[in-house]
Design an enzyme around this catalytic site. Structure first.
Site, PDB file in Angstrom:
ATOM      1  N   ASP A   1      -0.078   4.914   1.479  1.00  0.00           N
ATOM      2  CA  ASP A   1      -0.215   5.752   2.674  1.00  0.00           C
ATOM      3  C   ASP A   1      -0.020   4.939   3.942  1.00  0.00           C
ATOM      4  OD1 ASP A   1      -0.980   8.286   1.366  1.00  0.00           O
ATOM      5  OD2 ASP A   1      -2.720   7.131   0.726  1.00  0.00           O
TER       6      ASP A   1
ATOM      7  N   ASP B   1      -1.515  -0.899   6.118  1.00  0.00           N
ATOM      8  CA  ASP B   1      -1.795  -0.464   7.496  1.00  0.00           C
ATOM      9  C   ASP B   1      -3.232  -0.735   7.925  1.00  0.00           C
ATOM     10  OD1 ASP B   1      -2.484   1.833   5.639  1.00  0.00           O
ATOM     11  OD2 ASP B   1      -3.302   2.605   7.512  1.00  0.00           O
TER      12      ASP B   1
ATOM     13  N   ASP C   1       0.876  -1.167   0.000  1.00  0.00           N
ATOM     14  CA  ASP C   1       0.000   0.000   0.000  1.00  0.00           C
ATOM     15  C   ASP C   1       0.921   1.226   0.000  1.00  0.00           C
ATOM     16  OD1 ASP C   1      -2.274   1.635   0.287  1.00  0.00           O
ATOM     17  OD2 ASP C   1      -2.153   1.557   2.466  1.00  0.00           O
TER      18      ASP C   1
END
Length: 603
Positions: free
Chosen positions: A158, A441, A156
């Protein structure tokens, strides 16, 4: 080396006194019976006696190298019980009554003697350096993973490839608060509520109908003392009344797969911190001013206001205008990607963020040729839908980020793709199963579907680990938690003393136990405590972390600590019915991180 030192320490403690197991075992999450069973004044083990002052007064027996102290202690304890039962049986059969000439010690005195003995042991037997066992750069394993079997690494963007400073949270909060006032016409006075750093914590639940923010454990119980209406805590008795006389939340209210049931919303990503804080502030305004409002409407409006910060591109603009202020540790991201690519691993990126934003950030962290590292780059993927449906086709972007109209038959290196779906991704790449490792996250949007439906390896990025590890490594935490566990063991063992004086003593201990719990919680966050634990149970967040991730770590830079043929083994923590083999806990996973010297040129 660390394990050998701890082994020597263990031998020394077992030779010193049977009581010595108590404090260390208690501090290391050992079942509580170890505390009460082996710690008694004047107890013996292997021919060694302990005087009342705690010093050795008999010869020390050297234990063999293969000696199992836990098994020996359990056996010794069983013999004592059997001997006692036999004595009682013979007295009963004889029909005679005997009176002891030994001086009688009342129960109150005995209980406090046991308490003081245990407290002295806890203070004396925590070895130097035990408070530095955990390395914040360690990778923790929920499942056994051999990196040598992994050929493809996905990320990912961010809070995975790009970590952001806390200054971003305040910017998001301020802009969403502005939307509430200007767009949704909320009272101007809400603008006076400034952002409160470290108020909220990731993984909390929000009761949409009642307007309550709270922490829930793995068994769906609310942790009393962590329920907030606005910015003020809700008394425990009121919480119990609100939930029908119990602090349990029914399964159907919190069991939505992506963290949202019909009445509860779980905040699972780092971006949710400003949203929780704004919800608390807005609730507090209405309550403090005695203004009637509907908490459901407030929840929707705050959620939409936060969404507008992202949809209208404000967050992207702030970061792109000041990359140095908002992006952290970009050189470590470069080091990870360079290392993986140089060792022949294939890399891909799947993110919900737009290309212009990702491109600017990656150029800052990795360099102008950042796309050379990746075999596939997918932006605006619309996760989690990307992973669980096959509706949207892939579209290619040109070098300016404009959409192209050609049909996508292959995913080519150096190209940028938008939207798409995992079914087509698997067909076009052939990347399947455990040879693929994806890092993100968000436990639901990034990891859940990949692990449960497709068998990919998954790695959770949990930035909070760094702060929590620092707390765990403090002497205050080690001493406090060890004494808390020891005291719990005493309570469990001594609860059969039920005369009035003994009950008063036990009540004092229970009160102290609650105070210790509060102090331990406040070391992490004064409002909600650790994101991983309630008082003793794992949190709901922790449960999902274990379910949806093979590994978890503070940042992807932790990969630099390990060789790419390294195998991660999860620690075998004792179940409640298993023997407390605490050395097994210490020797795996939490000791000195291998290959740490490779980080020297980065940090």
């Amino acid at each position: 080396m660390a394990c050998r030192k701890l082994g020597s320490l263990s031998n020394a403690m077992w030779q010193r006194s049977s009581s010595c197991t108590v404090s260390l075992c208690a501090g290391l999450n050992i079942p509580a019976f170890a505390c009460g069973s082996f710690a008694s004044a004047g107890s013996t083990m292997n021919g060694q006696k302990c005087c009342k002052d705690g010093h050795n007064c008999g010869p020390t027996k050297i234990l063999p190298a293969n000696h199992n102290p836990v098994a020996a202690a359990v056996t010794s304890h069983r013999h004592q019980i059997v001997g006692k039962n036999r004595g009682e049986e013979s007295l009963t059969k004889s029909g005679r009554a005997f009176s002891s000439t030994a001086p009688q010690i009342n129960n109150k005195t005995y209980l406090w003697a046991r308490y003081n003995e245990m407290k002295r042991l806890v203070h004396d037997l925590i070895p130097p350096g035990v408070c530095n066992l955990l390395n914040p750069s360690t990778i923790y394993a929920n499942n056994e993973v051999n990196l040598e079997e992994v050929d493809i690494y996905g990320f990912d963007y961010d809070y995975t490839l790009a970590l952001y400073s806390s200054a971003l949270d305040e910017m998001i909060y301020n802009k969403a608060r502005e939307f509430l006032v200007q767009h949704y016409k909320y009272p101007e006075e809400i603008s006076k509520y400034d952002y409160i750093p470290n108020f909220a914590a990731r993984g909390l639940h929000y009761d949409i109908q009642k307007g309550l923010l709270m922490k829930i454990d793995a068994f769906h119980y609310i942790q009393l003392g962590t329920v907030y209406r606005g910015l003020k805590p809700v008394p425990d008795d009121e919480v119990m009344k609100l939930y029908g006389g119990s602090n349990h939340v029914p399964l159907h209210q919190v069991s939505g797969f992506y963290g949202k049931g019909p009445k509860m919303k779980q905040f699972m990503d780092v971006f949710s911190i400003p949203e929780m804080t704004l919800l608390a502030a807005a609730n507090d305004y209405f309550i403090s001013n005695d203004i009637e409002y509907d908490p459901e409407h407030l929840y929707k409006d705050v959620s939409d206001a936060i969404g507008m910060v992202h949809i209208k591109g404000y967050m992207y603009k702030w970061i792109m205008q000041d990359l140095e202020k908002y992006i952290l540790r970009g050189d470590e991201t470069y080091a990870v990607l360079h290392r993986l690519a140089s060792q022949g691993k294939k890399l891909f990126l799947i993110t919900n963020s737009p290309f212009s934003f990702v491109d600017k950030g990656m150029k800052y962290m990795v360099g102008k040729e950042w796309r050379d590292f990746f075999d596939v780059v997918i932006v605006q993927a619309d996760k989690p839908h990307f992973f669980n449906d096959c509706i949207k086709p892939f579209r290619r972007l040109d070098s300016n980020g404009d959409l192209q109209w050609d049909r996508i038959k292959t995913l080519e290196k150096g190209q940028i793709y938008k939207q798409g779906n995992l079914v087509d991704f698997l067909k076009l790449t052939g990347w399947r199963g455990s040879k693929v490792f994806y890092f993100g996250d968000h436990l639901y949007s990034d990891l859940a579907d990949l692990m449960l439906r497709h068998g990919w390896r998954t790695g959770a990025i949990v930035p909070e680990l760094e702060m929590e590890t620092k707390v765990v490594n403090t002497e205050q935490y080690a001493q406090g938690l060890t004494w808390l566990q020891a005291l719990t063991g005493l309570l469990e063992r001594m609860q059969m003393y039920r005369d009035p004086e003994s009950k008063k003593v036990l009540q004092e201990w229970l009160k102290e136990r609650e105070e210790l719990r509060a102090v331990t919680k406040n070391l992490f966050n004064p409002h909600f405590g650790s994101i991983f634990r309630t008082c003793h149970n794992p949190t709901y967040f922790s449960r999902r972390l274990c379910r949806f991730s093979d590994l978890y770590m503070a940042s992807i830079s932790c990969l630099l600590n390990y060789d790419l043929s390294y195998t991660f083994y999860p620690r075998r923590t004792p179940l409640q019915h298993e023997a407390p083999l605490w050395m097994d806990q210490l020797c795996t996973g939490c000791m000195k991180t291998p290959f740490l010297e490779e980080m020297a040129h980065i940090r």
